[in-house]
Design a protein around this motif. Sequence first.
Motif, PDB file in Angstrom:
ATOM      1  N   GLN A  63      52.771  10.409 -24.599  1.00  0.00           N
ATOM      2  CA  GLN A  63      51.927  11.528 -24.190  1.00  0.00           C
ATOM      3  C   GLN A  63      51.335  11.300 -22.807  1.00  0.00           C
ATOM      4  N   ARG A  64      50.916  10.081 -22.542  1.00  0.00           N
ATOM      5  CA  ARG A  64      50.368   9.773 -21.211  1.00  0.00           C
ATOM      6  C   ARG A  64      51.430   9.941 -20.135  1.00  0.00           C
ATOM      7  N   ASP A  65      52.636   9.475 -20.447  1.00  0.00           N
ATOM      8  CA  ASP A  65      53.717   9.612 -19.470  1.00  0.00           C
ATOM      9  C   ASP A  65      54.073  11.078 -19.252  1.00  0.00           C
ATOM     10  N   ARG A  66      54.082  11.866 -20.323  1.00  0.00           N
ATOM     11  CA  ARG A  66      54.384  13.296 -20.208  1.00  0.00           C
ATOM     12  C   ARG A  66      53.310  14.009 -19.382  1.00  0.00           C
ATOM     13  N   ARG A  67      52.072  13.654 -19.629  1.00  0.00           N
ATOM     14  CA  ARG A  67      50.969  14.258 -18.884  1.00  0.00           C
ATOM     15  C   ARG A  67      51.060  13.900 -17.397  1.00  0.00           C
ATOM     16  N   ARG A  68      51.403  12.643 -17.124  1.00  0.00           N
ATOM     17  CA  ARG A  68      51.547  12.215 -15.722  1.00  0.00           C
ATOM     18  C   ARG A  68      52.662  12.987 -15.031  1.00  0.00           C
TER      19      ARG A  68
ATOM     20  N   SER B 200      51.182   7.783 -28.094  1.00  0.00           N
ATOM     21  CA  SER B 200      50.149   7.882 -27.070  1.00  0.00           C
ATOM     22  C   SER B 200      50.715   7.551 -25.698  1.00  0.00           C
ATOM     23  N   ALA B 201      51.548   6.509 -25.641  1.00  0.00           N
ATOM     24  CA  ALA B 201      52.166   6.137 -24.372  1.00  0.00           C
ATOM     25  C   ALA B 201      53.080   7.254 -23.875  1.00  0.00           C
TER      26      ALA B 201
ATOM     27  N   ARG C 298      42.184  14.533 -11.206  1.00  0.00           N
ATOM     28  CA  ARG C 298      42.908  13.269 -11.081  1.00  0.00           C
ATOM     29  C   ARG C 298      42.907  12.766  -9.654  1.00  0.00           C
TER      30      ARG C 298
ATOM     31  N   TYR D 198      49.475  21.180 -23.664  1.00  0.00           N
ATOM     32  CA  TYR D 198      48.650  20.299 -22.826  1.00  0.00           C
ATOM     33  C   TYR D 198      47.689  21.107 -21.956  1.00  0.00           C
TER      34      TYR D 198
END
Length: 244
Positions: free
Chosen positions: A56-61, A53-54, A112, A98
């Motif tokens: 994925q969040r970093d990749r999305r950012r 999850s971490a 965002r 994504y």
Amino acid sequence: MTRSSEDAVPQKSAPSPNKGVSSKSAAAKGTPAPADAATATATAATSTTESGSAAQRDRRRRILDATLALASKGGYDAVQMRTVAEKADVAVGTLYRYFPSKVHLLVTALAREFERVETRVDRSQLQGENAIERLRHVLDMITFAMQRDPLLTEAMTRAFMFADASATAEVDQVAGIIDRLFAGAIVDEGEPSDEELAIARVLSDVWMSNLVQWLTRRASATDVTNRLELTVRLLLKGRVAAQA
């Protein structure tokens, strides 16, 4: 013809000498008992999920940051999926998992940006003694921020206007944030009513329409400000008069 070892018929394996050993004996030899093994497996799975999850969040950012950087320099046409993937250091296939299209990508980036504005806005500190003055302050803040980076604004607004039904969730997210920002400026305290949210939605539509006109050079920044101020007065003059 002689069979090779790969063609040979597999033989039944001999029974394991440890077959039937109790969990207690296994534990004594350092092998986890079934309950302990299950706990260890669950812990490992939880750890993997959390790190995933971490990640994925970093990749999305990174993807959204790359999108904003490209749009800020070249506008809507500069945001190409392969270029975004390269800049964000992700595979193109990963990017498409994504975000199915550049419209989804840009509208999500817009959401965002508005979320960040919403986080910075402290309703208790808004300038103005009534709803009209508070709304004018919020509108000026958002409009001037968008006008400072016209290429980025053009890219995100164009995507928002072009979005089809497949991007309904992303569009609704943006609209919801704008509505909350405007409705929050209308109310003195507490949560906005349905009527106040409806007023915010009308104002949001007028704001977006004028932003598009400014981007297409059919209206100046001054024109936009004057039109928005007129809209706010027409929508809220009765409310402000009743509260006076």
